[in-house]
Design a protein around this motif. Structure first.
Motif, short mmCIF file in Angstrom:
data_model
loop_
_atom_site.label_atom_id
_atom_site.label_comp_id
_atom_site.label_asym_id
_atom_site.label_seq_id
_atom_site.Cartn_x
_atom_site.Cartn_y
_atom_site.Cartn_z
N LEU A 1 48.30 14.24 22.87
CA LEU A 1 47.96 13.40 24.01
C LEU A 1 46.77 12.49 23.65
CD1 LEU A 1 48.36 16.02 26.90
CD2 LEU A 1 50.07 14.50 25.92
N LYS A 2 47.03 11.54 22.76
CA LYS A 2 45.96 10.69 22.22
C LYS A 2 45.26 9.88 23.32
CE LYS A 2 46.84 11.73 17.90
NZ LYS A 2 46.32 13.06 17.55
N ALA A 3 46.03 9.34 24.25
CA ALA A 3 45.41 8.53 25.30
C ALA A 3 44.48 9.38 26.16
CB ALA A 3 46.47 7.86 26.16
N ALA A 4 44.89 10.62 26.41
CA ALA A 4 44.03 11.53 27.19
C ALA A 4 42.73 11.80 26.44
CB ALA A 4 44.77 12.84 27.47
N MET A 5 42.84 12.02 25.14
CA MET A 5 41.64 12.29 24.35
C MET A 5 40.70 11.08 24.37
SD MET A 5 43.48 14.40 21.24
CE MET A 5 42.05 14.37 20.17
N ARG A 6 41.25 9.89 24.23
CA ARG A 6 40.40 8.68 24.29
C ARG A 6 39.75 8.55 25.66
NH1 ARG A 6 44.78 6.46 21.50
NH2 ARG A 6 45.59 5.48 23.40
N PHE A 7 40.50 8.86 26.71
CA PHE A 7 39.97 8.79 28.07
C PHE A 7 38.76 9.72 28.22
CE2 PHE A 7 39.92 10.75 32.33
CZ PHE A 7 39.65 9.63 33.11
N TYR A 8 38.88 10.97 27.78
CA TYR A 8 37.76 11.91 27.91
C TYR A 8 36.56 11.45 27.08
CZ TYR A 8 41.23 14.88 30.14
OH TYR A 8 42.20 15.37 30.98
N PRO B 1 38.99 29.72 30.84
CA PRO B 1 40.41 30.10 30.97
C PRO B 1 41.30 29.31 30.02
CG PRO B 1 39.74 28.69 32.81
CD PRO B 1 38.52 28.88 31.95
N LEU B 2 41.62 29.89 28.88
CA LEU B 2 42.42 29.21 27.87
C LEU B 2 43.87 29.06 28.30
CD1 LEU B 2 41.14 30.97 24.62
CD2 LEU B 2 41.08 28.51 25.05
N MET B 3 44.47 27.94 27.91
CA MET B 3 45.91 27.73 28.09
C MET B 3 46.51 27.75 26.69
SD MET B 3 46.61 27.08 31.34
CE MET B 3 48.12 26.14 31.38
N ASN B 4 47.65 28.42 26.55
CA ASN B 4 48.26 28.56 25.22
C ASN B 4 48.49 27.26 24.49
OD1 ASN B 4 48.29 31.31 25.28
ND2 ASN B 4 50.36 31.44 26.13
N ALA B 5 48.95 26.23 25.20
CA ALA B 5 49.33 24.98 24.53
C ALA B 5 48.12 24.21 24.00
CB ALA B 5 50.12 24.10 25.49
N ASP B 6 46.96 24.41 24.60
CA ASP B 6 45.80 23.58 24.26
C ASP B 6 45.27 23.85 22.85
OD1 ASP B 6 45.97 22.48 26.77
OD2 ASP B 6 44.32 23.65 27.62
N ASN B 7 44.94 22.76 22.16
CA ASN B 7 44.38 22.93 20.82
C ASN B 7 43.20 21.99 20.56
OD1 ASN B 7 45.72 20.52 20.52
ND2 ASN B 7 47.26 21.29 19.09
N VAL B 8 42.80 21.22 21.55
CA VAL B 8 41.61 20.38 21.46
C VAL B 8 40.80 20.62 22.72
CG1 VAL B 8 40.73 18.01 21.21
CG2 VAL B 8 42.96 18.61 20.24
#
Length: 165
Positions: free
Chosen positions: A123-130, A148-155
């Motif tokens: 999710l490059k656009a999301a990362m740039r937004f943050y 609270p970790l979510m399994n899919a998250d890696n950044v």
């Protein structure tokens, strides 16, 4: 087109599930189902009772964006469920920005000064937004133990909302 941001409760679950799963599964091919996100069916008990909240952006009564805050510590929260329908993204409407500002105001009013979030590296656009909003990337091992970790998250990102930018 006029946008309104409203606090959401359980009565919006079906609209939220439709918005979020469509983006996750159809647009980004993230292998996630409603069973992986039971919180979407218990907005009040999962988000509000512990001290967080959930908001939706509406245009002409259509839910076009969402953001939620999970309060996981006395002074810390996690940003969750930040989604904007594809055709409503971008600077013209600025929906993501307005949703984030509502969440940050809520944090300030409720004594939450650290916010964290996890996302997926596709999710490059999301990362740039943050990053544009002064979030700093943080290593998974440096997240608070109660995050609270979510399994899919890696950044992962962190923002101290009292920091002067």
């Amino acid at each position: 087109m006029k946008m309104i941001i409203r606090q959401l409760d359980n009565s919006y679950s079906d609209q939220l599930i439709d918005l979020i799963l469509t983006i996750q599964q159809k647009e980004f091919n993230v292998p996630i189902t409603i069973e992986d996100q039971p919180d979407l069916k218990m907005i009040e008990s999962f988000y509000m009772e512990p001290g967080g909240n959930f908001w939706g952006a509406f245009i002409d009564d259509e839910l076009v964006g969402s953001i939620a805050l999970v309060k996981f510590d006395e002074r810390a929260g996690a940003v969750r469920k930040m989604f904007v329908k594809k055709e409503f993204r971008g600077k013209e409407l600025n929906i993501a920005q307005e949703l984030l500002e509502v969440l940050i105001s809520f944090c300030r009013e409720n004594g939450i000064d650290a916010i964290y979030l996890g996302t997926v590296n596709i999710l490059k656009a999301a990362m740039r937004f943050y990053e544009r909003n002064h979030f700093s990337q943080v290593e998974k091992k440096n997240l608070p133990a109660s995050f609270p970790l979510m399994n899919a998250d890696n950044v992962f990102y962190y923002l101290n909302i009292n920091q002067k930018v």
